[in-house]
Write a protein that holds these residues in place. Sequence first.
Motif, PDB file in Angstrom:
ATOM      1  N   ILE A 187      -0.195  -0.627   4.327  1.00 18.20           N
ATOM      2  CA  ILE A 187      -1.293  -0.985   3.420  1.00 18.20           C
ATOM      3  C   ILE A 187      -2.435  -1.848   4.119  1.00 18.20           C
ATOM      4  CG2 ILE A 187      -0.059  -1.332   1.384  1.00 18.20           C
ATOM      5  CD1 ILE A 187      -0.199  -4.338   1.418  1.00 18.20           C
ATOM      6  N   ASP A 188      -2.171  -2.399   5.505  1.00 16.51           N
ATOM      7  CA  ASP A 188      -2.932  -3.132   6.236  1.00 16.51           C
ATOM      8  C   ASP A 188      -4.162  -2.558   6.703  1.00 16.51           C
ATOM      9  OD1 ASP A 188      -1.839  -5.332   5.830  1.00 16.51           O
ATOM     10  OD2 ASP A 188      -0.271  -5.338   7.369  1.00 16.51           O
ATOM     11  N   ASN A 189      -3.969  -1.058   7.080  1.00 13.72           N
ATOM     12  CA  ASN A 189      -5.071  -0.157   7.507  1.00 13.72           C
ATOM     13  C   ASN A 189      -5.334  -0.646   9.063  1.00 13.72           C
ATOM     14  OD1 ASN A 189      -6.759   2.334   7.281  1.00 13.72           O
ATOM     15  ND2 ASN A 189      -8.675   0.797   6.914  1.00 13.72           N
ATOM     16  N   ASP A 190      -4.396  -1.148   9.513  1.00 14.89           N
ATOM     17  CA  ASP A 190      -4.834  -1.748  11.128  1.00 14.89           C
ATOM     18  C   ASP A 190      -4.242  -0.732  12.125  1.00 14.89           C
ATOM     19  OD1 ASP A 190      -2.124  -2.012  10.374  1.00 14.89           O
ATOM     20  OD2 ASP A 190      -1.901  -3.944  11.179  1.00 14.89           O
ATOM     21  N   LEU A 191      -4.151   0.582  11.996  1.00  8.98           N
ATOM     22  CA  LEU A 191      -3.546   1.179  13.063  1.00  8.98           C
ATOM     23  C   LEU A 191      -4.741   2.111  13.828  1.00  8.98           C
ATOM     24  CD1 LEU A 191      -0.272   2.615  11.759  1.00  8.98           C
ATOM     25  CD2 LEU A 191      -0.641   1.154  13.844  1.00  8.98           C
ATOM     26  N   PHE A 192      -5.055   2.030  15.084  1.00  8.61           N
ATOM     27  CA  PHE A 192      -5.877   2.828  15.695  1.00  8.61           C
ATOM     28  C   PHE A 192      -5.399   4.294  15.744  1.00  8.61           C
ATOM     29  CE2 PHE A 192      -7.454   4.761  19.803  1.00  8.61           C
ATOM     30  CZ  PHE A 192      -8.806   4.328  19.728  1.00  8.61           C
ATOM     31  N   GLY A 193      -6.475   4.994  15.654  1.00 14.88           N
ATOM     32  CA  GLY A 193      -6.378   6.475  15.424  1.00 14.88           C
ATOM     33  C   GLY A 193      -6.518   7.284  14.311  1.00 14.88           C
ATOM     34  N   THR A 194      -7.081   6.492  13.266  1.00 12.07           N
ATOM     35  CA  THR A 194      -7.057   6.723  11.928  1.00 12.07           C
ATOM     36  C   THR A 194      -7.870   6.082  11.018  1.00 12.07           C
ATOM     37  OG1 THR A 194      -5.944   7.792   9.903  1.00 12.07           O
ATOM     38  CG2 THR A 194      -4.928   5.573  10.630  1.00 12.07           C
ATOM     39  N   ASP A 195      -8.868   6.574  10.139  1.00 10.02           N
ATOM     40  CA  ASP A 195      -9.641   5.970   9.589  1.00 10.02           C
ATOM     41  C   ASP A 195      -9.108   5.022   8.561  1.00 10.02           C
ATOM     42  OD1 ASP A 195     -12.070   6.591  11.173  1.00 10.02           O
ATOM     43  OD2 ASP A 195     -12.662   8.351   9.723  1.00 10.02           O
ATOM     44  N   TYR A 196      -7.996   5.571   7.667  1.00  9.21           N
ATOM     45  CA  TYR A 196      -7.390   5.119   6.598  1.00  9.21           C
ATOM     46  C   TYR A 196      -5.865   5.474   6.896  1.00  9.21           C
ATOM     47  CZ  TYR A 196     -11.970   4.955   4.557  1.00  9.21           C
ATOM     48  OH  TYR A 196     -13.389   4.801   4.473  1.00  9.21           O
ATOM     49  N   THR A 197      -4.963   4.282   6.555  1.00  8.42           N
ATOM     50  CA  THR A 197      -3.769   4.561   6.602  1.00  8.42           C
ATOM     51  C   THR A 197      -3.283   4.803   4.955  1.00  8.42           C
ATOM     52  OG1 THR A 197      -3.199   2.146   6.328  1.00  8.42           O
ATOM     53  CG2 THR A 197      -3.378   2.967   8.632  1.00  8.42           C
ATOM     54  N   ILE A 198      -2.071   5.491   4.945  1.00  6.42           N
ATOM     55  CA  ILE A 198      -1.380   5.631   3.745  1.00  6.42           C
ATOM     56  C   ILE A 198      -1.052   4.217   2.950  1.00  6.42           C
ATOM     57  CG2 ILE A 198       0.517   6.404   2.042  1.00  6.42           C
ATOM     58  CD1 ILE A 198       0.807   8.582   4.514  1.00  6.42           C
ATOM     59  N   GLY A 199      -1.635   4.089   1.552  1.00  2.27           N
ATOM     60  CA  GLY A 199      -1.367   2.745   0.919  1.00  2.27           C
ATOM     61  C   GLY A 199      -2.511   2.040   0.946  1.00  2.27           C
ATOM     62  N   TYR A 200      -3.385   1.830   1.791  1.00  2.00           N
ATOM     63  CA  TYR A 200      -4.373   0.968   1.881  1.00  2.00           C
ATOM     64  C   TYR A 200      -5.332   1.186   0.579  1.00  2.00           C
ATOM     65  CZ  TYR A 200      -9.028  -0.590   3.401  1.00  2.00           C
ATOM     66  OH  TYR A 200     -10.336  -1.225   3.230  1.00  2.00           O
ATOM     67  N   ASP A 201      -5.589   2.247   0.272  1.00  2.92           N
ATOM     68  CA  ASP A 201      -6.559   2.321  -0.914  1.00  2.92           C
ATOM     69  C   ASP A 201      -6.102   2.143  -2.061  1.00  2.92           C
ATOM     70  OD1 ASP A 201      -9.019   3.752  -1.972  1.00  2.92           O
ATOM     71  OD2 ASP A 201      -7.717   4.545  -3.258  1.00  2.92           O
ATOM     72  N   THR A 202      -4.689   2.231  -2.462  1.00  6.42           N
ATOM     73  CA  THR A 202      -4.385   1.816  -3.445  1.00  6.42           C
ATOM     74  C   THR A 202      -4.010   0.207  -3.577  1.00  6.42           C
ATOM     75  OG1 THR A 202      -2.530   3.758  -3.432  1.00  6.42           O
ATOM     76  CG2 THR A 202      -1.925   1.859  -4.853  1.00  6.42           C
ATOM     77  N   ALA A 203      -3.889  -0.554  -2.462  1.00  8.22           N
ATOM     78  CA  ALA A 203      -3.564  -1.884  -2.134  1.00  8.22           C
ATOM     79  C   ALA A 203      -5.009  -2.689  -2.707  1.00  8.22           C
ATOM     80  CB  ALA A 203      -3.149  -2.425  -0.760  1.00  8.22           C
ATOM     81  N   VAL A 204      -5.962  -1.892  -2.150  1.00 10.82           N
ATOM     82  CA  VAL A 204      -7.335  -2.522  -2.295  1.00 10.82           C
ATOM     83  C   VAL A 204      -7.398  -2.372  -3.935  1.00 10.82           C
ATOM     84  CG1 VAL A 204      -9.810  -2.067  -2.190  1.00 10.82           C
ATOM     85  CG2 VAL A 204      -8.356  -2.249  -0.296  1.00 10.82           C
ATOM     86  N   ASN A 205      -7.369  -1.160  -4.416  1.00  4.32           N
ATOM     87  CA  ASN A 205      -7.522  -0.923  -5.967  1.00  4.32           C
ATOM     88  C   ASN A 205      -6.732  -2.233  -6.989  1.00  4.32           C
ATOM     89  OD1 ASN A 205      -9.454   1.214  -6.712  1.00  4.32           O
ATOM     90  ND2 ASN A 205      -8.056   2.346  -5.277  1.00  4.32           N
ATOM     91  N   THR A 206      -5.545  -2.238  -6.496  1.00  2.31           N
ATOM     92  CA  THR A 206      -4.780  -3.496  -7.092  1.00  2.31           C
ATOM     93  C   THR A 206      -5.252  -4.911  -6.876  1.00  2.31           C
ATOM     94  OG1 THR A 206      -2.676  -2.019  -6.768  1.00  2.31           O
ATOM     95  CG2 THR A 206      -2.342  -4.335  -7.097  1.00  2.31           C
ATOM     96  N   ALA A 207      -5.853  -5.008  -5.722  1.00  4.73           N
ATOM     97  CA  ALA A 207      -6.384  -6.425  -5.714  1.00  4.73           C
ATOM     98  C   ALA A 207      -7.626  -6.497  -6.251  1.00  4.73           C
ATOM     99  CB  ALA A 207      -6.755  -6.680  -3.975  1.00  4.73           C
ATOM    100  N   VAL A 208      -8.500  -5.393  -6.457  1.00  7.15           N
ATOM    101  CA  VAL A 208      -9.954  -5.468  -6.994  1.00  7.15           C
ATOM    102  C   VAL A 208      -9.399  -5.690  -8.607  1.00  7.15           C
ATOM    103  CG1 VAL A 208     -11.708  -4.136  -7.841  1.00  7.15           C
ATOM    104  CG2 VAL A 208     -10.986  -4.060  -5.402  1.00  7.15           C
ATOM    105  N   GLN A 209      -8.503  -4.971  -9.186  1.00 11.29           N
ATOM    106  CA  GLN A 209      -8.307  -4.954 -10.569  1.00 11.29           C
ATOM    107  C   GLN A 209      -7.728  -6.574 -10.958  1.00 11.29           C
ATOM    108  OE1 GLN A 209      -5.168  -2.233 -11.288  1.00 11.29           O
ATOM    109  NE2 GLN A 209      -6.673  -0.463 -10.967  1.00 11.29           N
ATOM    110  N   ALA A 210      -7.128  -7.174  -9.862  1.00 14.12           N
ATOM    111  CA  ALA A 210      -6.517  -8.816 -10.106  1.00 14.12           C
ATOM    112  C   ALA A 210      -7.844  -9.344 -10.106  1.00 14.12           C
ATOM    113  CB  ALA A 210      -5.530  -8.983  -9.084  1.00 14.12           C
ATOM    114  N   VAL A 211      -8.835  -9.444  -9.052  1.00 17.66           N
ATOM    115  CA  VAL A 211      -9.860 -10.075  -9.054  1.00 17.66           C
ATOM    116  C   VAL A 211     -10.629 -10.043 -10.274  1.00 17.66           C
ATOM    117  CG1 VAL A 211     -12.058 -10.576  -7.862  1.00 17.66           C
ATOM    118  CG2 VAL A 211      -9.951 -10.153  -6.622  1.00 17.66           C
ATOM    119  N   ASP A 212     -10.694  -8.769 -11.016  1.00 19.52           N
ATOM    120  CA  ASP A 212     -11.680  -8.553 -12.199  1.00 19.52           C
ATOM    121  C   ASP A 212     -11.110  -9.315 -13.135  1.00 19.52           C
ATOM    122  OD1 ASP A 212     -13.249  -6.958 -10.755  1.00 19.52           O
ATOM    123  OD2 ASP A 212     -12.429  -4.904 -11.608  1.00 19.52           O
ATOM    124  N   LYS A 213      -9.768  -9.417 -13.285  1.00 20.80           N
ATOM    125  CA  LYS A 213      -9.158 -10.171 -14.311  1.00 20.80           C
ATOM    126  C   LYS A 213      -9.392 -11.761 -14.158  1.00 20.80           C
ATOM    127  CE  LYS A 213      -5.676  -6.743 -15.859  1.00 20.80           C
ATOM    128  NZ  LYS A 213      -6.304  -5.561 -14.980  1.00 20.80           N
TER     129      LYS A 213
END
Length: 328
Positions: free
Chosen positions: A132-158
Amino acid sequence: MAKDKIKRIAVFTSGGDAPGMNAAIRAVVRTAAYHDLHIFGIHNGYEGMIDGDLRRLDIRDVGNIIYRGGTILKTARSKRFMTPEGRRSAYEALQAFDVDACVAIGGDGTFTGAKVFSEEYDIPIIGIPGTIDNDLFGTDYTIGYDTAVNTAVQAVDKIRDTADSHNRLFFVEVMGRNSGFIALATGIASGAGNVVIPEVDTSLEHLIELLRLGVKRKKMFGIIVVAEGHKLGPTTEVAQKVQEAIDFYDTKVTIIGHMQRGGSPSALDRLLASRLGFGAVEGLLAGESNKMIGLVNNEVVFTPFGEAISNSKTPNRNLVRMAEILAI
């Protein structure tokens, strides 16, 4: 190893789980089946490899898993695999099942082990970035990052509802021990008043000054998104110091924690995982080895494990600047 030499592939997940890992497993299994390969699932990562915990998979085993979080193969961290004896046992276990190549789904720790293993025993391995950290060189996105961000955004909205109702200042801590990707994206997408990440030096004095400016503008509540690895110190202590300096707000701390690692993967993560799982098998058959597959500018690329592990990947500085401006 030539394409016609690869007949049996093993797939496993290692390290921390990430939403979308199951979608990647599904893509690997179904692509292997299309190419008439035998495909094995290794349970519990490198630990299971050492113990010979492999079982044959077919397309029915991966039905209805694309939407599920976690990993059906389970995952674990393995100290035994860090030793030559452990890797020897793992290789012997793979030989017992006549496995010719592997697909490893995980992060930098997973790929560090895969690099050493592939070099020691000349076994082709392709890594799929699942973290989820999206910190690997060689890819724009890592698997799980987008979902983790969506989860965090939903929490902040609440949290915003409570902050607004009580004139509170919330420090919302998200995952990211060494990486601020989740915090930065969450802060921008949720309209947070500030973002604090490990890659950018932020002083407590500067943060307090920004909050005082907000008070002068009659900003009745505030939300600051911080990555867990930020350099100001423990978030609870930072919040206490801010409370002592600014008594206008009732200051609170919310740590979202492992919620970000769970849940059904987003559509973007399912698509990314499917593309990378498919590409990993096709890459092995094309002769790729000891590399991580990734997506750069929407194109599939292969990056040697050594480069993916050793090169740093940091948040876009323009996004950092934009976050500061939009938080005014």
